[in-house]
Design an enzyme around this catalytic site. Structure first.
Site, PDB file in Angstrom:
ATOM      1  N   CYS A  27      32.546  39.083  37.966  1.00 60.26           N
ATOM      2  CA  CYS A  27      33.954  39.256  37.402  1.00 60.26           C
ATOM      3  C   CYS A  27      34.886  40.108  38.170  1.00 60.26           C
ATOM      4  CB  CYS A  27      33.826  39.069  35.901  1.00 60.26           C
ATOM      5  SG  CYS A  27      32.688  37.753  35.270  1.00 60.26           S
ATOM      6  N   LEU A  28      35.872  39.916  38.718  1.00 60.02           N
ATOM      7  CA  LEU A  28      36.779  40.713  39.300  1.00 60.02           C
ATOM      8  C   LEU A  28      37.999  40.186  39.566  1.00 60.02           C
ATOM      9  CD1 LEU A  28      35.171  42.596  42.338  1.00 60.02           C
ATOM     10  CD2 LEU A  28      35.973  43.592  40.333  1.00 60.02           C
TER      11      LEU A  28
END
Lengths: 103, 445
Positions: free
Chosen positions: B93-94
């Site tokens: 998750c970025l």
């Protein structure tokens, strides 16, 4: 067959009028080269300079900017990307001819 | 613009490989640059310290207009969530990957790339990853403090167990009983029939095998120190504490067992030492058969000896038992430095698979030095582009040994005690110098 070059004349050299080590922020190719889609550098593959100071191959930045997700922003600084007027005229002509004799 | 992406990926790959950041590595098969594997070594002073975390990148044709797909592959087979933002199913998750709602100005842009993504992931591996979870950034209640500590403790344990120990055991063929499986009989180059040459795609692509083995030898004492610390903080058999944000399968569960980790870690160290030892015997066979590598190393050896002579280098180089795979360098300490008057024996062991497998180097003379691990393994950087040049390794080792003012770089932490003194107070540095000189003196006795 051996060919001896006795004489050649360079008619002109040119390069884009931008800092020498600058590369396109999108394809990361030096501006002396073309964008990945083109073969010959020059007027066929022009540069676009943003008002924010970032330069790109025109083909690269147009591909980017036409996406909705780009939100019209410069990929480098995320300011609104607006190009400066002199787009195609940023090239600098240097018409020195260099006569050269090899013998 | 079909090939636009390939040009850029190739450029980025070679750029990253050239810079040889000590904590990042990237690789892909020659035929397939769109699928890239990347290795991130966990940062110093975090629970991820010196762990080996692998990611796979898939670059589509619309790269760099669109971000690549990134998957974490060091997840213990989908069972371990190493970070609030690195899920057990591999999802990373970025916001720059578009896998997380980002603030304005954090989304993907064509100016981002392989390296910036890797650095972003690396920055998730922080000293207090608890606060990466949205909503927990400023959570500082006593219960949160407790959770933060519990979280760090279990991450440290799983970093050692999964990212380091499991990986190395697999590379070395060490079974759960600790027994090393006999290595698959190595194919003889000369008996190779053209049509039985392995099809690339059928062989698992493991580009970081040799790198991880060599890094393991660098960081071995840091691993042991982490285990020691863990043993003081938790008991064997104590279960991990579940974090409030951990879900049913997206979690990190298990029990502490540092005693077991220590046993396995020591076992790996032994297997690695044995492996390099075995190269000598393999090398003698290769020499008898005059394999390409044997001939190449013999020639390189003669060239180095010759160049030492020509440049009046005081050091002496010879082969152990005439084996071109084992070089012994006698190094004479540089005058006017702390090493002045010292005399060190350094053994270079080459693999029959050189240069795919890089040499294992060991100081046989004990030396207290921040760039040489307690077991004598030097921490040096040979340029990747010249890795087949044996002399570049010798030169790089000597450079690391003699370097006067190295920049502070915790990735070179191979001797925890010496490193701490070297980079400590002025008094610590004096102590370091004293101990270094004492060990130099002992080398002459």
């Amino acid at each position: 067959m051996k060919i001896k070059i006795k004489k050649w004349n360079a008619v002109a050299t040119w390069r884009w009028d931008i800092p020498e080590d600058d590369v396109c922020g999108i394809c990361q190719v030096h501006f002396d080269g073309t964008c990945p889609a083109c073969k010959y550098p020059g007027d066929d593959c022009p540069l676009l300079s943003g008002k924010c100071g970032h330069n790109f191959h025109m083909h690269c930045i147009l591909e980017w900017i036409k996406q909705d997700s780009a939100k019209g922003q410069c990929p480098m600084c995320r300011q609104r990307f607006e190009w400066t007027e002199q787009t195609n005229e940023t090239s600098m002509m240097d018409t020195t001819s260099i006569p050269l004799d090899t013998q | 613009m079909a090939d636009q992406s390939v040009f850029r990926i190739t450029k980025e790959l070679s750029e990253l490989q050239k810079n040889s950041d000590l904590s990042l590595a990237v690789a892909c098969r020659d035929v397939d640059v769109r699928n890239v594997k990347a290795l991130i070594i966990g940062p110093h002073d975090t629970p991820y310290e010196f762990g080996f975390f692998e990611f796979s990148f898939k670059f589509n044709k619309d790269y760099p207009r669109k971000s690549p797909q990134v998957t974490a592959t060091t997840t213990n087979g989908g069972r371990c969530r190493f970070n609030p933002n690195i899920y057990s199913n591999g999802r990373v998750c970025l916001s720059i990957l578009g896998t997380w709602r980002g603030e304005r100005g954090e989304e993907w842009s064509a100016a981002q790339g392989l390296e910036s993504i890797l650095l972003s992931i690396q920055s998730l591996m922080s000293a207090n990853p608890y606060e990466n979870e949205p909503g927990f950034e400023d959570a500082n209640e006593p219960a949160d403090k407790k959770h933060q500590k519990d979280y760090v403790q279990k991450i440290r344990h799983e970093t050692l167990r999964i990212s380091v120990i499991q990986r190395l055991e697999e590379y070395l063929g060490i079974g759960p009983d600790g027994v090393v499986a006999a290595p698959a009989t190595t194919k003889d180059d000369y008996d190779l029939d053209m049509d039985v040459i392995d099809d690339d795609s059928s062989v698992p692509f493991e580009p970081f095998k040799d790198l991880c083995k060599r890094r393991f030898l660098w960081y071995y004492d840091s691993y042991l120190a982490a285990i020691q610390k863990g043993k003081e903080e938790v008991k064997d058999g104590q279960p991990f504490v579940t974090m409030p944000f951990e879900g049913s399968t997206n979690t990190m569960e298990g029990k502490f067992n540092y005693t077991e980790l220590e046993r396995r870690l020591r076992n790996i160290k032994k297997a690695l030492d044995d492996e390099a030892e075995a190269w000598a015997a393999e090398g003698l066979v290769a020499k008898a058969k005059e394999t390409t590598v044997a001939v190449n190393l013999q020639r390189q050896f003669e060239q180095v000896v010759e160049s030492f002579k020509r440049s009046d280098t005081p050091h002496n180089l010879e082969l152990a038992d005439g084996n071109p795979f084992v070089w012994v360098l006698t190094y004479f300490g540089k005058p006017m430095t702390n090493l002045d008057g010292g005399l060190f024996r350094i053994r270079f062991r080459f693999s029959p698979r050189f240069p795919e497998e890089q040499p294992r180097i060991k100081f046989e003379t004990r030396l207290f030095h921040h760039r040489i691990s307690p077991d004598g393994t030097p921490c040096y950087f040979a340029p990747l582009s010249r890795r087949e040049d044996a002399k570049s390794h010798i030169d790089a080792v000597i450079e690391a040994l003699e370097e006067e003012n190295p920049p502070y770089d915790p990735r070179t932490l191979v001797h925890p005690e010496a490193f701490k003194l070297y980079w400590g107070s002025a008094e610590d540095r004096r102590m370091y110098n004293r101990r270094l000189r004492r060990s130099v003196q002992q080398s002459m006795e």
